[in-house]
Write a protein that holds these residues in place. Sequence first.
Motif, PDB file in Angstrom:
ATOM      1  N   GLY A  83      99.725 -40.366 -35.554  1.00 37.36           N
ATOM      2  CA  GLY A  83      98.372 -40.421 -36.086  1.00 37.36           C
ATOM      3  C   GLY A  83      97.631 -39.208 -35.793  1.00 37.36           C
ATOM      4  O   GLY A  83      96.616 -38.782 -36.396  1.00 37.36           O
ATOM      5  N   CYS A  84      97.846 -38.583 -34.811  1.00 32.44           N
ATOM      6  CA  CYS A  84      97.093 -37.090 -34.358  1.00 32.44           C
ATOM      7  C   CYS A  84      97.705 -36.142 -35.282  1.00 32.44           C
ATOM      8  O   CYS A  84      99.129 -35.779 -35.358  1.00 32.44           O
ATOM      9  CB  CYS A  84      97.109 -36.802 -32.895  1.00 32.44           C
ATOM     10  SG  CYS A  84      96.621 -35.259 -32.583  1.00 32.44           S
ATOM     11  N   PHE A  85      96.939 -35.380 -36.138  1.00 32.82           N
ATOM     12  CA  PHE A  85      97.408 -34.318 -37.224  1.00 32.82           C
ATOM     13  C   PHE A  85      98.178 -33.185 -36.424  1.00 32.82           C
ATOM     14  O   PHE A  85      98.777 -32.612 -36.758  1.00 32.82           O
ATOM     15  CB  PHE A  85      96.436 -34.067 -38.107  1.00 32.82           C
ATOM     16  CG  PHE A  85      95.977 -34.793 -39.108  1.00 32.82           C
ATOM     17  CD1 PHE A  85      97.169 -35.231 -40.037  1.00 32.82           C
ATOM     18  CD2 PHE A  85      94.766 -35.518 -39.199  1.00 32.82           C
ATOM     19  CE1 PHE A  85      96.918 -36.013 -40.977  1.00 32.82           C
ATOM     20  CE2 PHE A  85      94.713 -36.600 -40.331  1.00 32.82           C
ATOM     21  CZ  PHE A  85      95.835 -36.897 -41.289  1.00 32.82           C
ATOM     22  N   LYS A  86      97.309 -32.801 -35.225  1.00 27.16           N
ATOM     23  CA  LYS A  86      98.028 -31.715 -34.271  1.00 27.16           C
ATOM     24  C   LYS A  86      99.126 -32.005 -33.834  1.00 27.16           C
ATOM     25  O   LYS A  86     100.060 -31.091 -33.989  1.00 27.16           O
ATOM     26  CB  LYS A  86      96.884 -31.202 -33.594  1.00 27.16           C
ATOM     27  CG  LYS A  86      97.373 -29.689 -32.780  1.00 27.16           C
ATOM     28  CD  LYS A  86      96.186 -29.299 -32.062  1.00 27.16           C
ATOM     29  CE  LYS A  86      95.298 -28.555 -33.067  1.00 27.16           C
ATOM     30  NZ  LYS A  86      94.172 -27.738 -32.337  1.00 27.16           N
ATOM     31  N   CYS A  87      99.183 -33.180 -33.387  1.00 29.78           N
ATOM     32  CA  CYS A  87     100.405 -33.725 -32.658  1.00 29.78           C
ATOM     33  C   CYS A  87     101.470 -33.659 -33.776  1.00 29.78           C
ATOM     34  O   CYS A  87     102.822 -33.613 -33.443  1.00 29.78           O
ATOM     35  CB  CYS A  87     100.329 -34.736 -31.935  1.00 29.78           C
ATOM     36  SG  CYS A  87      98.983 -35.140 -30.790  1.00 29.78           S
ATOM     37  N   ARG A  88     101.233 -34.102 -35.093  1.00 30.82           N
ATOM     38  CA  ARG A  88     102.240 -34.228 -35.893  1.00 30.82           C
ATOM     39  C   ARG A  88     102.757 -32.784 -36.413  1.00 30.82           C
ATOM     40  O   ARG A  88     103.672 -32.697 -36.913  1.00 30.82           O
ATOM     41  CB  ARG A  88     101.413 -34.863 -37.310  1.00 30.82           C
ATOM     42  CG  ARG A  88     102.353 -35.232 -38.456  1.00 30.82           C
ATOM     43  CD  ARG A  88     101.843 -35.902 -39.621  1.00 30.82           C
ATOM     44  NE  ARG A  88     101.067 -37.523 -39.510  1.00 30.82           N
ATOM     45  CZ  ARG A  88     100.676 -38.080 -40.399  1.00 30.82           C
ATOM     46  NH1 ARG A  88     100.832 -37.518 -41.551  1.00 30.82           N
ATOM     47  NH2 ARG A  88     100.297 -39.346 -39.876  1.00 30.82           N
ATOM     48  N   LEU A  89     101.825 -32.038 -36.680  1.00 30.40           N
ATOM     49  CA  LEU A  89     102.267 -30.663 -36.995  1.00 30.40           C
ATOM     50  C   LEU A  89     103.193 -30.120 -36.072  1.00 30.40           C
ATOM     51  O   LEU A  89     104.182 -29.530 -36.551  1.00 30.40           O
ATOM     52  CB  LEU A  89     100.965 -29.734 -36.853  1.00 30.40           C
ATOM     53  CG  LEU A  89     101.082 -28.112 -36.800  1.00 30.40           C
ATOM     54  CD1 LEU A  89     101.737 -27.742 -38.235  1.00 30.40           C
ATOM     55  CD2 LEU A  89      99.867 -27.399 -36.618  1.00 30.40           C
ATOM     56  N   LEU A 127      98.990 -20.074 -34.508  1.00 27.16           N
ATOM     57  CA  LEU A 127      97.994 -19.299 -33.477  1.00 27.16           C
ATOM     58  C   LEU A 127      96.511 -19.866 -33.621  1.00 27.16           C
ATOM     59  O   LEU A 127      95.843 -19.837 -32.133  1.00 27.16           O
ATOM     60  CB  LEU A 127      97.868 -17.648 -33.728  1.00 27.16           C
ATOM     61  CG  LEU A 127      99.306 -17.170 -33.480  1.00 27.16           C
ATOM     62  CD1 LEU A 127      99.107 -15.391 -33.631  1.00 27.16           C
ATOM     63  CD2 LEU A 127     100.019 -17.547 -32.351  1.00 27.16           C
ATOM     64  N   LEU A 128      95.957 -20.314 -34.747  1.00 26.46           N
ATOM     65  CA  LEU A 128      94.786 -20.969 -34.548  1.00 26.46           C
ATOM     66  C   LEU A 128      94.605 -22.508 -34.505  1.00 26.46           C
ATOM     67  O   LEU A 128      93.767 -22.895 -34.198  1.00 26.46           O
ATOM     68  CB  LEU A 128      94.143 -20.673 -35.997  1.00 26.46           C
ATOM     69  CG  LEU A 128      93.736 -19.154 -36.082  1.00 26.46           C
ATOM     70  CD1 LEU A 128      92.870 -18.892 -37.495  1.00 26.46           C
ATOM     71  CD2 LEU A 128      93.089 -18.398 -34.778  1.00 26.46           C
ATOM     72  N   ASN A 129      95.786 -22.910 -34.394  1.00 25.27           N
ATOM     73  CA  ASN A 129      96.070 -24.542 -34.187  1.00 25.27           C
ATOM     74  C   ASN A 129      97.251 -24.786 -33.067  1.00 25.27           C
ATOM     75  O   ASN A 129      98.003 -25.350 -33.156  1.00 25.27           O
ATOM     76  CB  ASN A 129      96.337 -25.055 -35.495  1.00 25.27           C
ATOM     77  CG  ASN A 129      95.535 -25.137 -36.740  1.00 25.27           C
ATOM     78  OD1 ASN A 129      94.517 -26.002 -36.656  1.00 25.27           O
ATOM     79  ND2 ASN A 129      95.548 -23.956 -37.392  1.00 25.27           N
ATOM     80  N   PRO A 130      96.800 -24.333 -31.846  1.00 21.84           N
ATOM     81  CA  PRO A 130      97.867 -24.273 -30.799  1.00 21.84           C
ATOM     82  C   PRO A 130      98.306 -25.791 -30.495  1.00 21.84           C
ATOM     83  O   PRO A 130      97.275 -26.553 -30.487  1.00 21.84           O
ATOM     84  CB  PRO A 130      97.198 -23.654 -29.678  1.00 21.84           C
ATOM     85  CG  PRO A 130      95.776 -23.756 -29.822  1.00 21.84           C
ATOM     86  CD  PRO A 130      95.745 -23.644 -31.462  1.00 21.84           C
ATOM     87  N   GLU A 131      99.467 -25.841 -29.819  1.00 19.64           N
ATOM     88  CA  GLU A 131      99.763 -27.185 -29.313  1.00 19.64           C
ATOM     89  C   GLU A 131      99.324 -27.197 -27.735  1.00 19.64           C
ATOM     90  O   GLU A 131      99.234 -26.449 -27.189  1.00 19.64           O
ATOM     91  CB  GLU A 131     101.174 -27.376 -29.170  1.00 19.64           C
ATOM     92  CG  GLU A 131     101.805 -28.485 -28.695  1.00 19.64           C
ATOM     93  CD  GLU A 131     103.210 -28.630 -28.346  1.00 19.64           C
ATOM     94  OE1 GLU A 131     103.744 -29.760 -28.530  1.00 19.64           O
ATOM     95  OE2 GLU A 131     103.700 -27.796 -28.284  1.00 19.64           O
TER      96      GLU A 131
END
Length: 462
Positions: A387-393, A177-181
Amino acid sequence: MENVVFLVTFYSILNLRLSSSSSSASQRCFCQVTGSLDDCTCDVETIDAFNNEHLFPKLQKLLESDYFRFYKVNLNRPCPFWTSGSQCGLRDCAVKPCTLNEVPEGIKTHIHNKYTAEADDHLQDCERTLQLGAVDGSLSEKTKRAVLEWGEHDDEAERFCVADDEESPDSQYVDLLLNPERFTGYKGPEAWQIWNSIYEENCFKPYTVKRPLNPLASDSGNEGKTFYSWLEGQCVEKRAFYRLVSGLHASINTHLSARYLIDDNWFQRKWGHNISEFQQRFDAGLTNGEGPKRLRNLYFLYLIELRALAKVLPFFQRPYFQLYTGQPAQDKQHKSLLLELLQVAKSFPLHFDEMSLFTGDKEEAARLKEDFRSTFRNISRIMDCVGCFKCRLWGKLQTQGLGTALKILFSERQIEDLPKSGDLPSFQLSRQEIVSLFNAIGRISTSIRELENFRNLLADVW
């Protein structure tokens, strides 16, 4: 008087043109996103109504609970396919992991990360028995065997994706919830390389057949016709595989367009719908007709994951299964909400029929199923190259969620044979699989809901 008539006529024509332009903008994205879906008995309109009115509200409420918001993931695994020396330096690519104090105690407790309550008791009893070198007569032989072979039971061979090792020191809990797509700015050749590797090397497609709008290939203008001619000649399983990948891609692009950074200044950062971004990805005129096909594949993906929810209901109905976080009252409430959600999923009138897959000659069907599994596992490994950590998550979570849905669909016999109590079941899901499954369908459900928002926004465009 003539001036008045002229003005009335002028504004009438202007309004007609604006109305036509508004209607045209909406139709170019959605005119083909209607009616029956290929290889299914379902239609777009039925999915829209069911999702937006029934499933979406309950699912969002469930995903806000502690059990489903904390996901353990290793974002530091190296890319296994090529040297990836660059990592996204944009601030919106970053992921903020949880501190140990932020994660509920019950989730951090190792024994409850993987096993249900009764299985935990059996495992602890068995471990004590082994330590004492004795045999606990209260455990059946079948239970002892199941406990001792638990590692094999949770074997990689059962899975359609490569899961992170939760015991690795590089694995960390992330609050979803704190790291939304949302849109991070990650794009260009490196991002294209990810999807190009998925489509070109992992969709059963020969290199001589080029997919439409491939940014890393020369465009002769005939790719679309050649590609779809090839695709229609494939078996239903290979068509389904491509449509699942395309649907996942479309869903991610929908999220990025719906949560786009539209205002960034000293006072605020505002995220919202970016209509032009959505049109660039899905407008038929701007994508050589590809956009609507991609959106239809999103609906196909929804049907697959929805079917998995309906099929897995018996697993969660067992009285000793818990959504364990160490907060008994909330855990009980959230299990009730979970079962209510799964009953809603089961009530859908036009489910995808997975029995249409892997039929015919048994040996050929088994080979095809294994190819299907190994290829999707390969795609899950490609997520470590993002390469993008949020995209990877979110890429790792959604591929694991879809992989879990496929595992469920092709484990029908094991689910039907689940024991009501006592012995350990032959079918099991880890907490990581459960969290990814529901968050993945949550993303697809959100995409379906956002399509309705974009329909309305495009209808208002002048």
